[in-house]
Design a protein around this motif. Structure first.
Motif, PDB file in Angstrom:
ATOM      1  N   ASP A 326       0.979  -1.362   0.018  1.00 43.11           N
ATOM      2  CA  ASP A 326       0.129   0.017  -0.033  1.00 43.11           C
ATOM      3  C   ASP A 326       0.830   1.186  -0.166  1.00 43.11           C
ATOM      4  O   ASP A 326       0.471   2.289  -0.579  1.00 43.11           O
ATOM      5  N   LYS A 330       0.728   4.219  -2.889  1.00 45.92           N
ATOM      6  CA  LYS A 330       0.471   5.801  -2.550  1.00 45.92           C
ATOM      7  C   LYS A 330       1.631   6.368  -3.253  1.00 45.92           C
ATOM      8  O   LYS A 330       1.337   7.531  -3.799  1.00 45.92           O
ATOM      9  N   SER A 333       0.589   6.975  -6.836  1.00 48.30           N
ATOM     10  CA  SER A 333      -0.431   7.727  -6.908  1.00 48.30           C
ATOM     11  C   SER A 333       0.054   9.105  -7.327  1.00 48.30           C
ATOM     12  O   SER A 333      -0.456   9.830  -8.179  1.00 48.30           O
ATOM     13  N   ARG A 417      -2.589  13.450   0.082  1.00 52.52           N
ATOM     14  CA  ARG A 417      -3.377  13.137  -1.009  1.00 52.52           C
ATOM     15  C   ARG A 417      -2.737  14.035  -2.223  1.00 52.52           C
ATOM     16  O   ARG A 417      -2.065  14.967  -1.937  1.00 52.52           O
TER      17      ARG A 417
END
Length: 482
Positions: A326, A330, A333, A417
């Motif tokens: 994970d 990330k 991303s 994010r």
């Protein structure tokens, strides 16, 4: 009164006894020929005598060219179809991934993070056919079974014969005869490639010339044991088509000549030495030969596109509170939003607050509540140890200690994010909570600790051409030193 006339002497008179008598052209030629034959005979006898005394040390390379290749030889790649000037893209790359039937199901998740079915080309090369009761996943590359290597010698006492099979992946990939291949890229089953950046790097080079591209180990002890001139296989390496063609011709004999070498990548480099092509180093290939926390390495990435990461099962998760897979997802991303910018490191100063701020884009932000020298800021925090001995160094890049005291370390923020804003991006970083809730209670830290989130905006994506400028200015800097 007249002055005496100075006498003029012949300066060459004393040397006249050295002048050769008149000789015919035929006599001169005869003397020259006899002298040449005598010298050649003496040298030949000397070489035979030397070879006789050193038979155990002298290992000929019957497959190699009679003349040494001192530079990249330009060869027209007859296997490349279409427009000769077409820019290199992912369709021109053929991947060869070293895997095992027993471990693939466990380690395939790293490959599947970057593999794009029907877009990327290549194969996973296994030691045997997978069990018939197991369905091969559609998200994995197609597999092939490597040829038997029992006929080859392997004398490294602490290694594995699997190195022979993996070294031959480039040969078996080449012999498939697939069309329109410019580059053969080798990697392990736990290598994570960032393929847009990989293509960006390869596009800088002329694929019609002989190129061997990759990176070293981060741990000096590994480079000393193996080689500084070797592309480490876990970090991945690329071989241009003309070089692969020559390598395939000599590889099997070369593998036997380097039977004592530990790994497949070391054997490949030995063959490259015989061909005469040196390693072209690109700093974005990462073997990740470290232990512990990779944070310091990733938070101060060199000025180069991120091409690969390896050994992620042997280091801590790159993001806190996330597992390894994970964590990589990330990072990917942010990579997908702006491939060339991911992990690019920069720092600046806030003179109104006397802060030093550094950013590894798409990964982390650090804020020091003081003005730090640039030399310190550009050095990676030593949050990790060496691969073999778990020591504090040395490494192939500058490091600085990361104190455990909260008042002697920066306030750290991790990517929370990422989103698209117009032609650019907005990345948000969230403050990391220190272990055991430790925070610095000094007054200068209070304003920094009050900052919970950091937003970083970019107006445009980092264009691939910027790396050509980096290469150009690096070349100018090198030439100025000459």
């Amino acid at each position: 009164m007249s002055s005496p006339t100075p006498s003029i002497q012949d300066p060459f008179k004393a040397w006249k006894f050295l002048v050769l008598p008149t000789l015919k052209v035929s006599d001169v030629f005869s003397l020259f020929l006899k002298a040449t034959i005598a010298i050649c005979t003496f040298v030949s006898i000397s070489l035979v005598f030397y070879s006789f005394l050193n038979q155990s040390q002298w290992q000929p390379c019957p497959e190699c060219h009679k003349s040494l290749i001192s530079d990249h030889m330009k060869i027209t790649n007859g296997n490349v179809s279409g427009d000769f000037y077409e820019k290199t893209n992912i369709s021109h790359v053929l991947f060869g991934i070293g895997g095992s039937a027993k471990t693939w199901n466990k380690r395939r998740h790293y490959t599947e993070l970057w593999w794009m079915p029907n877009i990327t080309r290549g194969y996973v090369w296994l030691d045997q056919k997978p069990p018939e009761n197991r369905t091969w996943p559609d998200t994995s590359p197609e597999y092939k079974v490597s040829a038997d290597t029992s006929r080859f010698k392997y004398t490294c006492s602490y290694g594995s014969r699997s190195a022979l099979r993996i070294a031959r992946i480039v040969k078996e990939s080449f012999e498939l005869g697939e069309e329109n291949v410019r580059w053969f890229v080798m990697g392990d089953d736990d290598t994570v490639f960032f393929i847009e950046n990989l293509v960006m790097v390869l596009a800088k080079y002329d694929h019609n010339q002989m190129y061997y591209i990759g990176g070293n180990s981060e741990s000096v002890e590994q480079d000393v044991i193996h080689s500084y001139t070797m592309a480490y296989g876990g970090g991945g390496f690329a071989i241009s088509y003309p070089l692969a063609k020559e390598l395939v011709r000599v590889l099997d004999g070369c593998i036997d000549r380097y039977a004592s070498f530990y790994g497949s990548d070391q054997k490949i480099q030995g063959c490259m030495s015989e061909i005469g092509v040196p390693l072209t180093k690109e700093l974005g290939f990462h073997q990740v030969d470290i232990r512990g926390d990779p944070y310091g390495l990733l938070a101060a990435h060199p000025l180069a596109p991120l091409v690969s990461l390896h050994h992620l099962d042997y280091v801590q998760s790159i993001f806190p509170k996330l597992n390894r897979i994970d964590s990589v997802k990330k990072l990917i991303s942010s990579y997908k939003m702006d491939p060339g910018r991911v992990l690019q490191y920069s720092f600046c100063y806030d003179l109104t607050r006397n802060w030093s701020v550094s950013a590894s884009w798409g990964y982390t932000i650090q804020i020091h509540p003081s003005l730090m020298p640039a030399k310190q800021l550009e050095s990676a925090f030593r949050t990790f140890q060496t691969w073999r001995s778990w020591s504090n160094g040395p490494f192939t890049f500058n490091t600085r200690p990361m104190s455990q005291h909260p008042c002697l370390r920066p306030v750290v923020y991790f990517l929370d994010r990422v989103e698209r804003v117009g032609d650019g991006t907005l990345t948000t970083y969230k403050r990391s909570v220190q272990e055991f809730g430790q925070v610095c209670d000094l007054p200068e830290y209070a304003p920094v600790l009050a900052v919970k989130l950091v937003n970083v905006t970019t107006s445009t994506s980092l264009k691939p051409d910027i790396w050509n400028l980096v290469s150009y200015f690096s070349l100018l800097a090198f030439l100025e030193k000459l």
